[in-house]
Write a protein that holds these residues in place. Sequence first.
Motif, PDB file in Angstrom:
ATOM      1  N   ARG A  68       0.832  -1.204   0.000  1.00 55.99           N
ATOM      2  CA  ARG A  68       0.000   0.000   0.000  1.00 55.99           C
ATOM      3  C   ARG A  68       0.867   1.254   0.000  1.00 55.99           C
ATOM      4  O   ARG A  68       0.550   2.239  -0.674  1.00 55.99           O
ATOM      5  CB  ARG A  68      -0.921  -0.010   1.222  1.00 55.99           C
ATOM      6  CG  ARG A  68      -1.767   1.249   1.327  1.00 55.99           C
ATOM      7  CD  ARG A  68      -2.751   1.126   2.460  1.00 55.99           C
ATOM      8  NE  ARG A  68      -3.403   2.402   2.705  1.00 55.99           N
ATOM      9  CZ  ARG A  68      -4.412   2.895   1.986  1.00 55.99           C
ATOM     10  NH1 ARG A  68      -4.870   2.222   0.945  1.00 55.99           N
ATOM     11  NH2 ARG A  68      -4.954   4.052   2.288  1.00 55.99           N
TER      12      ARG A  68
ATOM     13  N   LYS B 158       2.125   1.836  -3.515  1.00 51.71           N
ATOM     14  CA  LYS B 158       1.055   2.357  -4.362  1.00 51.71           C
ATOM     15  C   LYS B 158       0.777   3.823  -4.044  1.00 51.71           C
ATOM     16  O   LYS B 158       0.520   4.638  -4.935  1.00 51.71           O
ATOM     17  CB  LYS B 158      -0.220   1.533  -4.171  1.00 51.71           C
ATOM     18  CG  LYS B 158      -0.094   0.077  -4.628  1.00 51.71           C
ATOM     19  CD  LYS B 158       0.153  -0.020  -6.115  1.00 51.71           C
ATOM     20  CE  LYS B 158       0.219  -1.467  -6.583  1.00 51.71           C
ATOM     21  NZ  LYS B 158       0.528  -1.574  -8.021  1.00 51.71           N
TER      22      LYS B 158
ATOM     23  N   LYS C  25       3.215   6.062  -5.702  1.00 52.47           N
ATOM     24  CA  LYS C  25       2.901   6.287  -7.107  1.00 52.47           C
ATOM     25  C   LYS C  25       1.781   7.310  -7.268  1.00 52.47           C
ATOM     26  O   LYS C  25       1.807   8.158  -8.151  1.00 52.47           O
ATOM     27  CB  LYS C  25       2.504   4.969  -7.785  1.00 52.47           C
ATOM     28  CG  LYS C  25       3.668   4.084  -8.158  1.00 52.47           C
ATOM     29  CD  LYS C  25       3.228   2.910  -8.987  1.00 52.47           C
ATOM     30  CE  LYS C  25       2.750   3.357 -10.348  1.00 52.47           C
ATOM     31  NZ  LYS C  25       2.328   2.246 -11.218  1.00 52.47           N
ATOM     32  N   LEU C  26       0.795   7.219  -6.405  1.00 55.41           N
ATOM     33  CA  LEU C  26      -0.312   8.176  -6.467  1.00 55.41           C
ATOM     34  C   LEU C  26       0.165   9.586  -6.182  1.00 55.41           C
ATOM     35  O   LEU C  26      -0.255  10.546  -6.827  1.00 55.41           O
ATOM     36  CB  LEU C  26      -1.402   7.791  -5.462  1.00 55.41           C
ATOM     37  CG  LEU C  26      -2.319   6.634  -5.874  1.00 55.41           C
ATOM     38  CD1 LEU C  26      -3.176   6.196  -4.699  1.00 55.41           C
ATOM     39  CD2 LEU C  26      -3.205   7.050  -7.040  1.00 55.41           C
TER      40      LEU C  26
ATOM     41  N   THR D 202      -8.576   4.606  -3.250  1.00 55.98           N
ATOM     42  CA  THR D 202      -7.896   3.377  -2.802  1.00 55.98           C
ATOM     43  C   THR D 202      -7.488   2.503  -3.980  1.00 55.98           C
ATOM     44  O   THR D 202      -7.316   1.298  -3.826  1.00 55.98           O
ATOM     45  CB  THR D 202      -8.825   2.582  -1.862  1.00 55.98           C
ATOM     46  OG1 THR D 202     -10.056   2.289  -2.546  1.00 55.98           O
ATOM     47  CG2 THR D 202      -9.119   3.366  -0.596  1.00 55.98           C
ATOM     48  N   SER D 203      -7.334   3.072  -5.156  1.00 55.72           N
ATOM     49  CA  SER D 203      -6.957   2.287  -6.328  1.00 55.72           C
ATOM     50  C   SER D 203      -5.589   1.645  -6.126  1.00 55.72           C
ATOM     51  O   SER D 203      -4.669   2.277  -5.616  1.00 55.72           O
ATOM     52  CB  SER D 203      -6.921   3.181  -7.578  1.00 55.72           C
ATOM     53  OG  SER D 203      -8.160   3.789  -7.800  1.00 55.72           O
ATOM     54  N   THR D 204      -5.453   0.422  -6.563  1.00 52.80           N
ATOM     55  CA  THR D 204      -4.169  -0.281  -6.464  1.00 52.80           C
ATOM     56  C   THR D 204      -3.634  -0.680  -7.832  1.00 52.80           C
ATOM     57  O   THR D 204      -2.645  -1.394  -7.922  1.00 52.80           O
ATOM     58  CB  THR D 204      -4.314  -1.545  -5.586  1.00 52.80           C
ATOM     59  OG1 THR D 204      -5.332  -2.391  -6.131  1.00 52.80           O
ATOM     60  CG2 THR D 204      -4.676  -1.170  -4.151  1.00 52.80           C
ATOM     61  N   GLN D 205      -4.307  -0.260  -8.884  1.00 57.36           N
ATOM     62  CA  GLN D 205      -3.817  -0.523 -10.228  1.00 57.36           C
ATOM     63  C   GLN D 205      -4.305   0.571 -11.170  1.00 57.36           C
ATOM     64  O   GLN D 205      -5.228   1.319 -10.855  1.00 57.36           O
ATOM     65  CB  GLN D 205      -4.292  -1.888 -10.731  1.00 57.36           C
ATOM     66  CG  GLN D 205      -5.804  -2.024 -10.800  1.00 57.36           C
ATOM     67  CD  GLN D 205      -6.243  -3.414 -11.223  1.00 57.36           C
ATOM     68  OE1 GLN D 205      -5.417  -4.318 -11.335  1.00 57.36           O
ATOM     69  NE2 GLN D 205      -7.515  -3.597 -11.463  1.00 57.36           N
ATOM     70  N   GLU D 206      -3.662   0.667 -12.320  1.00 59.02           N
ATOM     71  CA  GLU D 206      -4.037   1.689 -13.281  1.00 59.02           C
ATOM     72  C   GLU D 206      -5.355   1.336 -13.966  1.00 59.02           C
ATOM     73  O   GLU D 206      -5.622   0.159 -14.202  1.00 59.02           O
ATOM     74  CB  GLU D 206      -2.931   1.857 -14.316  1.00 59.02           C
ATOM     75  CG  GLU D 206      -1.627   2.400 -13.722  1.00 59.02           C
ATOM     76  CD  GLU D 206      -0.579   2.630 -14.792  1.00 59.02           C
ATOM     77  OE1 GLU D 206      -0.847   3.422 -15.718  1.00 59.02           O
ATOM     78  OE2 GLU D 206       0.486   2.013 -14.708  1.00 59.02           O
TER      79      GLU D 206
ATOM     80  N   TYR E 161      -5.314   4.808 -11.913  1.00 57.59           N
ATOM     81  CA  TYR E 161      -5.512   5.231 -10.536  1.00 57.59           C
ATOM     82  C   TYR E 161      -6.622   6.271 -10.489  1.00 57.59           C
ATOM     83  O   TYR E 161      -6.625   7.220 -11.261  1.00 57.59           O
ATOM     84  CB  TYR E 161      -4.214   5.803  -9.956  1.00 57.59           C
ATOM     85  CG  TYR E 161      -3.134   4.767  -9.847  1.00 57.59           C
ATOM     86  CD1 TYR E 161      -3.207   3.770  -8.882  1.00 57.59           C
ATOM     87  CD2 TYR E 161      -2.058   4.777 -10.732  1.00 57.59           C
ATOM     88  CE1 TYR E 161      -2.213   2.803  -8.792  1.00 57.59           C
ATOM     89  CE2 TYR E 161      -1.066   3.814 -10.645  1.00 57.59           C
ATOM     90  CZ  TYR E 161      -1.150   2.826  -9.681  1.00 57.59           C
ATOM     91  OH  TYR E 161      -0.174   1.865  -9.595  1.00 57.59           O
TER      92      TYR E 161
ATOM     93  N   MET F 148      -4.381   7.973 -15.034  1.00 52.93           N
ATOM     94  CA  MET F 148      -5.161   8.531 -13.928  1.00 52.93           C
ATOM     95  C   MET F 148      -6.558   8.886 -14.409  1.00 52.93           C
ATOM     96  O   MET F 148      -6.786   9.110 -15.594  1.00 52.93           O
ATOM     97  CB  MET F 148      -4.503   9.807 -13.388  1.00 52.93           C
ATOM     98  CG  MET F 148      -3.068   9.672 -12.945  1.00 52.93           C
ATOM     99  SD  MET F 148      -2.903   8.825 -11.374  1.00 52.93           S
ATOM    100  CE  MET F 148      -3.746   9.967 -10.272  1.00 52.93           C
TER     101      MET F 148
END
Length: 266
Positions: free
Chosen positions: A2, A5, A8-9, A95-99, A101, A155
Amino acid sequence: MRKEKMKKLLIALLVIFVAVGGFIYMGLSGLDGFIKEQLEKQGTTVTKTNVTVNQVETVLSDAKVTISGLSIANPQGYSQANAFGLHTVKVDLGTSTQEPYVIDEILIDSPEVVYEVNQQGKANLVVLKDNIQASLPQSAPEPEAQSGDAINPLMSVKKITVKDVKFTLDIAAMDLGEIPLQQRQFELTLPTFQADAIGVPNGIPADQLGAAIVDSMLDNLIKEGKNKVKALIKDQAEAKLQEKLDEEKAKLEEKAKEKLKSLFDN
């Protein structure tokens, strides 16, 4: 996982607001100061005017970022006032964990906006919009899946809320011809509005998202400003026309009285 991730966000968040990518993230220490610095540096480059930020606060555990006191100066050729004073910008990273996002919401609360029209009839916000567009590629490639370490991830923003805009309409420099408009500056509070969702559902590269967000917000504000100016000019033009009609009517009535008087005197 987390934490990675979230990193990255947060990297993508930098790109969202400055509309350009390419800087390198060196770790979480000093993150708030780094975001502030990049917003000011890259924002100034993109808008071609001075951008300043008072404070940035990131809360990793809540996936939220708050930007306070973001100001965008007027373009060259306009007054010394700021075009924008964004007191608080709140970003809910979701709470996105993959593209792609997904940013759940960007809330811009009680911004102060000056819509200033110059002698040629061009508004400062239109100049800012043109500057931002000129800084971007003329055409953008279709979004493609990127590796897990990409600094420019895909995004999307589900919701952009602009709340209680304190809107100053300044047409002091505008050439209105014969229209006798005495008051040239107006203070308004615009109702809360929602800008369109961006990059839903497939996402767009983060370095394009900033322009899309700013464009959407500017489109609403420019439309509002133009409508207000048109309404003012229309009202004053109608008032002047009515004044002329009243003058002509008075002249006709006076001529009629003179004619009647001459008829009765004979």
